[in-house]
Design a protein around this motif. Sequence first.
Motif, PDB file in Angstrom:
ATOM      1  N   VAL A 197      25.826 -59.497  46.673  1.00  0.00           N
ATOM      2  CA  VAL A 197      25.338 -58.113  46.627  1.00  0.00           C
ATOM      3  C   VAL A 197      24.016 -58.039  45.879  1.00  0.00           C
ATOM      4  CG1 VAL A 197      25.819 -55.776  45.770  1.00  0.00           C
ATOM      5  CG2 VAL A 197      27.664 -57.158  46.709  1.00  0.00           C
ATOM      6  N   CYS A 248      31.280 -56.404  56.357  1.00  0.00           N
ATOM      7  CA  CYS A 248      30.612 -55.654  55.285  1.00  0.00           C
ATOM      8  C   CYS A 248      29.100 -55.735  55.460  1.00  0.00           C
ATOM      9  CB  CYS A 248      31.044 -56.157  53.907  1.00  0.00           C
ATOM     10  SG  CYS A 248      30.957 -57.948  53.699  1.00  0.00           S
ATOM     11  N   GLU A 249      28.611 -56.920  55.801  1.00  0.00           N
ATOM     12  CA  GLU A 249      27.170 -57.078  56.036  1.00  0.00           C
ATOM     13  C   GLU A 249      26.738 -56.250  57.251  1.00  0.00           C
ATOM     14  OE1 GLU A 249      25.343 -61.149  56.213  1.00  0.00           O
ATOM     15  OE2 GLU A 249      24.608 -60.474  58.153  1.00  0.00           O
ATOM     16  N   THR A 297      21.853 -50.506  54.078  1.00  0.00           N
ATOM     17  CA  THR A 297      20.657 -50.837  53.297  1.00  0.00           C
ATOM     18  C   THR A 297      20.422 -52.343  53.170  1.00  0.00           C
ATOM     19  OG1 THR A 297      21.844 -50.938  51.199  1.00  0.00           O
ATOM     20  CG2 THR A 297      21.042 -48.773  51.866  1.00  0.00           C
ATOM     21  N   CYS A 302      21.964 -51.367  46.764  1.00  0.00           N
ATOM     22  CA  CYS A 302      23.212 -50.667  47.075  1.00  0.00           C
ATOM     23  C   CYS A 302      23.109 -49.184  46.716  1.00  0.00           C
ATOM     24  CB  CYS A 302      24.372 -51.310  46.313  1.00  0.00           C
ATOM     25  SG  CYS A 302      25.922 -50.421  46.526  1.00  0.00           S
ATOM     26  N   CYS A 342      31.122 -50.516  53.174  1.00  0.00           N
ATOM     27  CA  CYS A 342      31.632 -51.892  53.197  1.00  0.00           C
ATOM     28  C   CYS A 342      33.103 -51.931  52.774  1.00  0.00           C
ATOM     29  CB  CYS A 342      30.764 -52.796  52.314  1.00  0.00           C
ATOM     30  SG  CYS A 342      30.584 -52.192  50.636  1.00  0.00           S
ATOM     31  N   ILE A 369      24.485 -55.966  51.022  1.00  0.00           N
ATOM     32  CA  ILE A 369      25.531 -56.990  50.927  1.00  0.00           C
ATOM     33  C   ILE A 369      25.328 -57.994  52.056  1.00  0.00           C
ATOM     34  CG2 ILE A 369      27.270 -55.663  52.246  1.00  0.00           C
ATOM     35  CD1 ILE A 369      29.341 -56.792  50.166  1.00  0.00           C
ATOM     36  N   CYS A 401      26.626 -52.384  56.396  1.00  0.00           N
ATOM     37  CA  CYS A 401      25.813 -51.893  55.273  1.00  0.00           C
ATOM     38  C   CYS A 401      24.479 -51.328  55.769  1.00  0.00           C
ATOM     39  CB  CYS A 401      25.554 -53.011  54.268  1.00  0.00           C
ATOM     40  SG  CYS A 401      24.513 -52.455  52.902  1.00  0.00           S
ATOM     41  N   CYS A 421      27.399 -46.070  49.070  1.00  0.00           N
ATOM     42  CA  CYS A 421      28.008 -45.283  50.154  1.00  0.00           C
ATOM     43  C   CYS A 421      29.458 -45.691  50.430  1.00  0.00           C
ATOM     44  CB  CYS A 421      27.183 -45.395  51.428  1.00  0.00           C
ATOM     45  SG  CYS A 421      27.272 -47.025  52.209  1.00  0.00           S
ATOM     46  N   ARG A 480      27.437 -45.166  62.077  1.00  0.00           N
ATOM     47  CA  ARG A 480      27.720 -44.848  60.675  1.00  0.00           C
ATOM     48  C   ARG A 480      27.752 -43.332  60.461  1.00  0.00           C
ATOM     49  NH1 ARG A 480      24.068 -49.019  60.978  1.00  0.00           N
ATOM     50  NH2 ARG A 480      24.809 -50.997  60.134  1.00  0.00           N
ATOM     51  N   ILE A 502      28.338 -51.701  44.329  1.00  0.00           N
ATOM     52  CA  ILE A 502      29.412 -52.598  44.738  1.00  0.00           C
ATOM     53  C   ILE A 502      29.514 -53.810  43.818  1.00  0.00           C
ATOM     54  CG2 ILE A 502      30.014 -54.305  46.525  1.00  0.00           C
ATOM     55  CD1 ILE A 502      30.953 -51.509  47.156  1.00  0.00           C
TER      56      ILE A 502
END
Lengths: 68, 223
Positions: free
Chosen positions: A7, A48-49, A54, A12, A18, A57, A52, A15, B76, A34
């Motif tokens: 991370v 999770c990647e 942004t 992060c 993830c 992660i 995400c 949000c 999302r 996170i």
Amino acid sequence: MVEMPVVDQEKCNGCGLCINVCHCNALVLVNNVITVIETEECEWCTQCEAVCPTGAISCPFEIVIEEH
Amino acid sequence: MAVQVEFLESIPYFSGLSLDALDSVRELIFERTSERDELIVLEGESAEALYFVISGAVKMFKTSVEGKEQILSIVRPGESFNDISVFDGGPNPASVQAMGPAVLYGIRRNDLEVILRDHPQVALNVIQVLSQKMRHLMSLVEDLSFRHVTGRIAKILLGHAGNGTGPQPRLTQQEMAAMAGTVREVVGRSLKALEEEGAIRLDRHRIVITDKKALKNMVEAYS
Ligand code: SF4
Ligand code: SF4
């Protein structure tokens, strides 16, 4: 030590997406960023990647050659 | 939970609408929740509603005849799905599945027409949203001549393979996508294809090159 997703806490935004998609309990929000908990249960699904927004992660792969 | 105007405000479809207008839109919206992995929309079926993700995330994907999954996009919070089939009345072009527990807002087709007629601003917003989606899908189309990408991914793996001693170079699927000039969605499928060919093995956070020669052949065959 179990390899875990990485991370970048600066990126992060807290949000929680993830956490929402993760199948194990490896990810928690601490002070709105996170934190990753080491667990064998993480299967490196990379969801999770993928989710995400942004790029905070990431699940980097080690690439190795198997010699015969 | 009742449909919240605050959420509607954050949805690009409704940006620029007054609170009064949002309130009238709200009355036409229903809420739906989905469990992790639940199939929300099935490819080929007729579309009943347009959906917005309020919390969680969903993936839009197509399945090939051989049962291979290609993710088209991840949707999302604030983003919509099922727009295409709701607007043109045709069958759903792809399936949609919840990646985790998700809350959705839906609008039935007829109600959407009412909203568009009453609030022309929404029509302008929709054009922008659909254009962005089209742009994403275009870049995907380019790469679903996919065999080329697999060759490029094979090359990247060979170029970054460590010898098993010292710190290993590490690459994310995102980075591989950038290096191969493609989008992440395509990399996942390329890796699976290479694994099925027996050239690599995915071992959790490790990509093990099990057949170097096969990878090399792929670089030559597809590049
Ligand atoms: S790789 Fe998958 S299992 Fe591991 S932390 Fe990310 S989402 Fe959870
Ligand atoms: S999805 Fe990304 S930005 Fe959101 S909480 Fe997780 S790491 Fe942070």
